[in-house]
Scaffold this motif. Structure first.
Motif, PDB file in Angstrom:
ATOM      1  N   GLN A 168       0.817  -1.230   0.000  1.00 48.53           N
ATOM      2  CA  GLN A 168       0.000   0.000   0.000  1.00 48.53           C
ATOM      3  C   GLN A 168       0.850   1.279   0.000  1.00 48.53           C
ATOM      4  OE1 GLN A 168      -2.469  -1.565   3.478  1.00 48.53           O
ATOM      5  NE2 GLN A 168      -4.069  -0.761   2.156  1.00 48.53           N
ATOM      6  N   SER A 227      -0.684   4.705  -1.010  1.00 49.30           N
ATOM      7  CA  SER A 227      -1.644   5.375  -0.127  1.00 49.30           C
ATOM      8  C   SER A 227      -0.948   6.141   0.996  1.00 49.30           C
ATOM      9  CB  SER A 227      -2.602   4.337   0.494  1.00 49.30           C
ATOM     10  OG  SER A 227      -3.378   3.731  -0.515  1.00 49.30           O
ATOM     11  N   ASN A 255       5.254  12.125  -7.903  1.00 49.44           N
ATOM     12  CA  ASN A 255       4.914  10.821  -8.470  1.00 49.44           C
ATOM     13  C   ASN A 255       5.610   9.747  -7.635  1.00 49.44           C
ATOM     14  OD1 ASN A 255       4.731   8.483 -10.006  1.00 49.44           O
ATOM     15  ND2 ASN A 255       4.894   9.567 -11.953  1.00 49.44           N
ATOM     16  N   ALA A 309      -4.162  -6.001   4.926  1.00 47.70           N
ATOM     17  CA  ALA A 309      -4.194  -4.634   4.382  1.00 47.70           C
ATOM     18  C   ALA A 309      -4.840  -3.665   5.366  1.00 47.70           C
ATOM     19  CB  ALA A 309      -4.973  -4.626   3.077  1.00 47.70           C
ATOM     20  N   SER A 310      -4.318  -2.465   5.403  1.00 47.93           N
ATOM     21  CA  SER A 310      -4.916  -1.392   6.203  1.00 47.93           C
ATOM     22  C   SER A 310      -5.909  -0.615   5.354  1.00 47.93           C
ATOM     23  CB  SER A 310      -3.830  -0.442   6.703  1.00 47.93           C
ATOM     24  OG  SER A 310      -2.938  -1.110   7.559  1.00 47.93           O
ATOM     25  N   VAL A 311      -6.783   0.132   6.040  1.00 51.52           N
ATOM     26  CA  VAL A 311      -7.666   1.055   5.331  1.00 51.52           C
ATOM     27  C   VAL A 311      -7.101   2.463   5.519  1.00 51.52           C
ATOM     28  CG1 VAL A 311     -10.015   1.888   5.044  1.00 51.52           C
ATOM     29  CG2 VAL A 311      -9.620  -0.432   5.904  1.00 51.52           C
ATOM     30  N   TYR A 312      -6.856   3.149   4.399  1.00 51.10           N
ATOM     31  CA  TYR A 312      -6.271   4.493   4.460  1.00 51.10           C
ATOM     32  C   TYR A 312      -7.360   5.556   4.409  1.00 51.10           C
ATOM     33  CZ  TYR A 312      -1.406   3.056   4.347  1.00 51.10           C
ATOM     34  OH  TYR A 312      -0.172   2.534   4.700  1.00 51.10           O
ATOM     35  N   PRO A 329      -1.990  11.417  -0.462  1.00 49.17           N
ATOM     36  CA  PRO A 329      -2.384  10.142  -1.033  1.00 49.17           C
ATOM     37  C   PRO A 329      -3.322   9.373  -0.104  1.00 49.17           C
ATOM     38  CG  PRO A 329      -0.045  10.514  -1.402  1.00 49.17           C
ATOM     39  CD  PRO A 329      -0.525  11.618  -0.548  1.00 49.17           C
ATOM     40  N   ALA A 330      -4.208   8.642  -0.731  1.00 48.69           N
ATOM     41  CA  ALA A 330      -5.334   8.066  -0.013  1.00 48.69           C
ATOM     42  C   ALA A 330      -5.519   6.593  -0.391  1.00 48.69           C
ATOM     43  CB  ALA A 330      -6.597   8.855  -0.341  1.00 48.69           C
ATOM     44  N   GLN A 331      -6.553   6.015   0.169  1.00 47.54           N
ATOM     45  CA  GLN A 331      -6.934   4.647  -0.209  1.00 47.54           C
ATOM     46  C   GLN A 331      -7.080   4.571  -1.738  1.00 47.54           C
ATOM     47  OE1 GLN A 331      -7.401   2.201   1.970  1.00 47.54           O
ATOM     48  NE2 GLN A 331      -8.651   0.681   0.927  1.00 47.54           N
ATOM     49  N   LEU A 332      -6.502   3.552  -2.343  1.00 42.15           N
ATOM     50  CA  LEU A 332      -6.682   3.400  -3.792  1.00 42.15           C
ATOM     51  C   LEU A 332      -8.119   2.963  -4.084  1.00 42.15           C
ATOM     52  CD1 LEU A 332      -3.368   1.709  -5.052  1.00 42.15           C
ATOM     53  CD2 LEU A 332      -3.923   4.148  -4.844  1.00 42.15           C
ATOM     54  N   ALA A 380      -5.852  -1.791  -8.804  1.00 44.37           N
ATOM     55  CA  ALA A 380      -4.876  -2.877  -8.974  1.00 44.37           C
ATOM     56  C   ALA A 380      -5.170  -3.693 -10.231  1.00 44.37           C
ATOM     57  CB  ALA A 380      -4.855  -3.771  -7.736  1.00 44.37           C
ATOM     58  N   LEU A 384      -4.252  -1.697 -13.339  1.00 45.08           N
ATOM     59  CA  LEU A 384      -2.794  -1.615 -13.480  1.00 45.08           C
ATOM     60  C   LEU A 384      -2.257  -2.913 -14.078  1.00 45.08           C
ATOM     61  CD1 LEU A 384      -0.773   0.558 -12.886  1.00 45.08           C
ATOM     62  CD2 LEU A 384      -0.672  -0.176 -10.504  1.00 45.08           C
ATOM     63  N   GLN A 438      -4.840  11.819  -6.550  1.00 43.99           N
ATOM     64  CA  GLN A 438      -4.599  10.980  -5.365  1.00 43.99           C
ATOM     65  C   GLN A 438      -5.598  11.251  -4.241  1.00 43.99           C
ATOM     66  OE1 GLN A 438      -2.709  13.501  -6.262  1.00 43.99           O
ATOM     67  NE2 GLN A 438      -1.966  14.663  -4.504  1.00 43.99           N
ATOM     68  N   ALA A 483      -0.351   9.200  -6.757  1.00 45.73           N
ATOM     69  CA  ALA A 483      -0.112  10.627  -6.987  1.00 45.73           C
ATOM     70  C   ALA A 483       0.764  10.866  -8.220  1.00 45.73           C
ATOM     71  CB  ALA A 483       0.557  11.238  -5.759  1.00 45.73           C
ATOM     72  N   GLY A 484       0.679  12.080  -8.758  1.00 45.07           N
ATOM     73  CA  GLY A 484       1.592  12.461  -9.837  1.00 45.07           C
ATOM     74  C   GLY A 484       0.910  13.018 -11.068  1.00 45.07           C
ATOM     75  N   LEU A 532       0.583   6.433 -17.052  1.00 44.22           N
ATOM     76  CA  LEU A 532       0.017   5.445 -16.124  1.00 44.22           C
ATOM     77  C   LEU A 532      -1.194   6.034 -15.390  1.00 44.22           C
ATOM     78  CD1 LEU A 532       2.003   3.111 -13.784  1.00 44.22           C
ATOM     79  CD2 LEU A 532       0.232   4.553 -12.799  1.00 44.22           C
TER      80      LEU A 532
END
Lengths: 358, 358
Positions: free
Chosen positions: A28, A31, A242, B2-5, B10-13, B18, B21, B188, B195-196, B244
């Motif tokens: 992660q 995130s 990025n 996995a954690s929850v953001y 930047p944050a939870q995706l 995934a 990607l 993000q 991010a980016g 991306l």
């Protein structure tokens, strides 16, 4: 079936990229806050790896931007107020010059025809030049400036800051960074990463000059050298960067260090020799760059004789080999073959076999 | 595990990231030239999706930059020569103002204390203002400007260009883009991407003003509105972009369209209500923003009473819930909880249960 991308950027991904990306997703990483210790550790890791790979002198700092194009602009904003001098022999060296003109600098130029390099004895940098811009590897024409020539330019021009575009020459080009003042690259070329990150190496002389200009002119806002350096001290960035590319860069640089840059250089030269050797003997192709010392080992440009380049590109594509088209006006007459570290000797051999059968 | 953001970027995706990607890697999207038809098709796809999601009027163009921070700078360079006016109530609205000052603009400001919103009747935009800058959602303080207030500002100020920072409000905020002139975000936050990438929506009035300034001042070089627009006509970019992120954005926007923005908005409001409801009743926390109409539904800021915020953050982290710290001077006293579309109702419920047990 996967194709092999011989395109000069975006290019073939470095073989370890997919694995690193999966690890980052699992952990992660994307995130995590860019203000977290985890990000600072990542920046430091990329920094240490890049220093080791390029043999950067201690006084260099490493900044990240959105692109190498942005570094053309930011370097001129932070490091020059009046006079720049540009060695132009293709589209990318020309763009650095364009940025200087857009910024109102008195931008002088030594321009040679597309496909040619520079006779170093003819380079006369005017007194008062603040920044001498050299494109070490012209991605558009496949012409390189031998690093020995760059070192000689420093010897003859101790005053101006020397800025070297190593976008498509890195990490191959064995540049001595103590003989220049700044350099920059983007990650979608020799490092084989997804596009979207510029990497800027800046020495103390640059930071001193930038400090002199600070407050006297617009030096680039959040991406001025002063602002970037201020954040860099804590391995931070002025805006959210990025992170994905920084993560991949840190890891691919470590992979390259583990393999050894010497090995990568030897492989690059061997593959380049094979490709140029084929072009020399081919009836259908010939090397565009005549002067052997100026032939880029990493971006190889070939004239296509008699047949349209687009036809050749299309046939190769069907066979799973993607080569680049000629740049700009040379689109129909040339092909460009990137010889970056992500491309194996076997893949080059495979491409040559296909080229022979055309 | 996995954690929850719940971090505000930047944050939870977003849950589909995934998979997208992996598909892109399988299809070698990141090796494709940014001058190829494949990239143009991708840009067009992102453009169409964003237009549909945000209900953009026909005359809007969509550009990509390295960050939203860069859009603060570029918008001021391309759209203003003298006078700007900024509604400032937190760190990010303040940064837009800083950019205007760095660029030497006569930047006027209506500033209210951190944690407060604006009484719209008090906003008096001076005559001659070229650009009115509004931060629709202050990520630092959790204060939003209700979209009805933004529409009212347009009604009362037909002359200045209205620029709206929707970085952490999008895509939730139901802004009528025909009532403003430009808006921007970074990916993000609400889109849950790495991010980016900055995304810039620009209407015809902006392009007309930019054309008037072109040639009279430095308008941003490769990232001036003129240069971005010139490339945008062919779904191209002035420099190699973050392909991306553009790929992921195009796909996540389509996922959001398939789900329905109405549904996303309803879910956002329901989750926000739960969180604010808990904060109101809690003995340990209280909502930082007093005025209910100014409480952001997407970035929820809570004062932590009696105990250090860092202790709370650390306990939650061990339980797999990552919340943001307070911004700047509020680091020790507040927590920030992002309520972006990537966060499910169940995850919010889980967080609240943990908060209750503290």
């Amino acid at each position: 079936m996967a194709s092999v991308y011989f395109t000069p950027g975006p290019a073939q991904l470095y073989p370890t990229v997919a694995g690193h990306l999966q690890n980052a997703l699992d952990q992660q990483v994307f995130s995590q806050s860019h203000r977290s210790q985890a990000f600072k550790d990542l920046y430091r890791r990329a920094d240490e790896g890049l220093r080791a790979l390029f043999g950067l002198p201690q006084d260099y700092a490493i900044y990240f931007t959105g692109s190498a194009t942005e570094i053309w602009e930011r370097s001129l904003q932070s490091l020059t107020s009046e006079r720049t001098y540009h060695l132009v022999n293709g589209s990318f060296s020309k763009k650095y010059l364009d940025h200087a003109k857009w910024l109102g600098r008195d931008a002088q130029v030594l321009q040679v025809p597309f496909g040619q390099g520079f006779a170093i004895d003819q380079v006369q940098v005017p007194a008062g030049t603040e920044l001498l811009a050299i494109t070490q590897n012209e991605t558009s024409s496949g012409v390189c400036v031998p690093v020995a020539d760059i070192h000689l330019l420093r010897e003859r021009n101790p005053e101006p800051l020397i800025s070297v575009d190593i976008v498509s020459g890195a990490p191959y080009a064995p540049l001595d960074f103590s003989q220049i003042d700044m350099a920059f690259l983007s990650v979608q070329k020799g490092f084989g990463l997804p596009a979207g990150l510029g990497v800027w190496f800046v020495n103390e002389r640059c930071r001193t000059k930038a400090a002199q200009l600070e407050g006297k002119q617009y030096t680039g806002g959040h991406h001025s050298i002063a602002s970037l350096q201020d954040q860099y001290q804590g391995f931070q960035t002025p805006s959210t960067p990025n992170v994905l590319d920084i993560y991949l860069l840190a890891h691919v640089v470590e992979d390259m260090l583990a393999k050894g840059l010497d090995v990568i250089r030897q492989e690059t030269e061997a593959k380049a020799q094979q490709l140029y050797g084929f072009l020399e003997e081919s009836a259908l192709f010939s090397p565009f760059v005549q002067e052997k010392a100026h032939r880029s080992p990493t971006v190889i440009v070939a004239d296509v004789l008699e047949r349209p380049a687009a036809e050749i590109i299309s046939i190769l594509k069907k066979q799973g080999n993607i080569v680049g088209s000629g740049y700009g006006a040379f689109k129909d007459k040339q092909i460009r073959i990137a010889n970056f570290p992500a491309i194996s000797g076997q893949e080059v051999e495979g491409l040559i076999q296909l080229l022979k059968r055309l």
